[in-house]
Design an enzyme around this catalytic site. Structure first.
Site, PDB file in Angstrom:
ATOM      1  N   CYS A  33       0.709  -0.831   0.184  1.00  0.00           N
ATOM      2  CA  CYS A  33       0.156   0.044   0.051  1.00  0.00           C
ATOM      3  C   CYS A  33       1.058   1.830  -0.065  1.00  0.00           C
ATOM      4  CB  CYS A  33      -0.540   0.777   1.055  1.00  0.00           C
ATOM      5  SG  CYS A  33      -2.051  -1.496   1.556  1.00  0.00           S
ATOM      6  N   ASP A 452      18.509  37.851 -12.981  1.00  0.00           N
ATOM      7  CA  ASP A 452      17.376  37.177 -13.505  1.00  0.00           C
ATOM      8  C   ASP A 452      17.344  38.897 -12.920  1.00  0.00           C
ATOM      9  OD1 ASP A 452      15.080  36.598 -15.101  1.00  0.00           O
ATOM     10  OD2 ASP A 452      14.717  37.353 -13.414  1.00  0.00           O
TER      11      ASP A 452
END
Length: 486
Positions: A33, A452
């Protein structure tokens, strides 16, 4: 407390943050699971843990029908790691083993097949064939439960060599025959219409792309929408319930992907894939997962970035902010070279590039009319009609030539640091472009574009300083997106 004790605590609390990070198997039931499985928590002595679903299957456990552990997000660890295991997992997810075999995987990694097999087995408990087999099983289950294709067609579409191999694998993984899996499919509809009742290639394959939450879908759609290139991308609908659509160049032919903005209550984005060849389903799915950064671990990102006084308010304001990747690394690299820090200029040049050199779709779909130009064609084109400066045009031609002669490789398993050095050695490719390609085309979560202008402005507004950047690792890309969003 041991690692296994910590994992058992996660299982006991049904902590969805660990879905895909590990799996647990129960000896008394023979099933495995995901950690968030809603079933009654088994006793500790009956539980064992595995890094991958393939390892649990190899140990003789079958997938739980209640929590569907095969449908969990991938582990964010594979995106962050730069070693051979992380690179191999990214390539296997892209379908390299199905297309090129273990030898092809090893060649791309620069190791022998035996070395790759040994390292994967030692760390994950499963080799490349077992990992690819588990992925094929998941693809087959999706096709069984979302289309009316014949089982034999599904077997080959999912990548199995024979119908017998397909039947045996499905029984082993799911303890059910293909017919039983098909009869158990959910009777539901989606925002894209009903589950496909006709040929899967024509009606499209509906999927739920799982993620571990939270997920800032509005910001992701804003980011992609501001950069969408006419003919290959479009966003339709109102903000908050938009659908992102784009064309895909896939190994078996062209495709179209549609992804909904509104997250599902269970932690997923709704998607529909229209494919010329259903054997491309796994590849197309993984490419959309990378584009939308669905395997990220936002809790780990928030835990690290939230300790920075400047970033903490931004993290709180935008929980689950993602760093979008790329659906096609070659396309992204070309677009980065066109843009060179200017989103509007890059989009305008991208529109012109697609109009001049894009490959028309066999049949347009809404605003989608073309595939992005092939690098082979761009490497030989004059590009004069784009009106770019000579230096920019030379940079674009040098980049595409390097991609064509494979001296530059931009696949999911590429060595990120080495690839960035190769990019910087190309004429006209500077640090910003190389870093942007590394972040998006190669999916690196630890890139900071210091030059940037928008990042610098965001840092000033937030009160962040460059000296703090070391503390943002290995999630610098997410820090940068927070600054962009200020």
């Amino acid at each position: 407390m041991t690692i296994e004790d910590s994992r058992y605590e996660a299982v006991s609390s049904r902590d969805a943050r660990f879905d895909g990070v590990f799996f647990f198997a129960v000896s008394t039931t023979g099933i495995y699971c995901r950690p968030s499985c809603p079933a009654i928590t088994p006793k500790r002595r009956n539980v064992s843990f595995y890094r991958t679903a393939a390892a649990a299957q190899g140990a003789g456990f079958r997938a739980c029908r209640r929590c569907r552990p095969d449908a969990v997000p991938g582990s964010a660890e594979w995106n962050a790691r730069a070693d051979v295991v992380g690179r191999a997992m990214r390539l296997i997810g892209d379908g390299i083993v199905d297309r090129e075999g273990v030898a092809g995987l090893a060649h791309r990694l620069g190791y022998s097949a035996r070395q790759v097999q040994r390292q994967l087995n030692a760390e994950l408990g499963a080799g490349p064939i077992a990992l690819a087999r588990a992925q094929r099983g998941h693809t087959a289950r999706v096709l069984l439960q979302t289309t009316t294709m014949q089982a034999a067609e599904i077997a080959f579409a999912a990548g199995f060599a024979s119908v017998r191999q397909f039947n045996d694998t499905m029984r082993e993984i799911y303890a059910a025959t293909p017919s039983e899996l098909r009869s158990a499919r959910p009777g539901r509809t989606s925002r894209f219409g009903p589950v496909a009742q006709e040929n899967g290639a024509a009606a499209g394959v509906p999927l739920r792309l799982a993620y571990r939450g939270p997920y800032a879908s509005v910001e992701v759609f804003d980011y992609l929408g501001s950069r969408a290139i006419t003919g290959i991308e479009e966003i339709v609908g109102e903000r908050g319930s938009r659908i992102y659509r784009r064309t895909l160049r896939l190994p078996g032919g062209p495709g179209i992907a549609e992804v909904g903005e509104q997250p599902g209550a269970g932690g997923w984005l709704e998607c529909r894939l229209h494919l010329a060849d259903l054997r491309d389903l796994t590849t197309a799915t993984q490419r959309m997962r990378r584009l939308f950064d669905l395997d990220a671990d936002p809790c780990a990102v928030a835990e690290r970035l939230g300790t920075d006084p400047a970033l903490a308010p931004l993290v709180t304001a935008r929980p689950g902010l993602r760093a979008p990747g790329a659906a096609d690394p070659h396309e992204l690299a070309v677009r980065a070279a066109l843009g060179q820090q200017s989103v509007s200029a890059g989009r305008k040049l991208g529109d012109a590039l697609v109009a001049a050199y894009g490959e028309p779709l066999p049949e347009p779909s809404g605003g989608l009319t073309h595939l992005f130009p092939q690098t082979e064609r761009l490497a030989e084109a004059s590009l004069e009609e784009l009106g770019m400066p000579d230096a920019r045009r030379a940079a674009l031609r040098g980049l595409t030539a390097a991609l064509v002669d494979v001296s530059l490789v931009l696949d999911p398993g590429a060595d990120r640091a080495g690839t960035e050095r190769q990019l910087l050695a190309l004429p006209g490719i500077g640090p910003w472009t190389a870093g942007y390609i590394r972040m998006r085309a190669l999916g690196d979560p630890d890139v900071l574009l210091r030059d940037d202008a928008a990042v610098q402005a965001g840092m000033r507004r937030a009160g962040a300083v460059a000296q703090d950047a070391e503390g943002w690792r290995p999630w610098s890309s997410y820090a940068m997106h927070h600054f962009w969003n200020t």
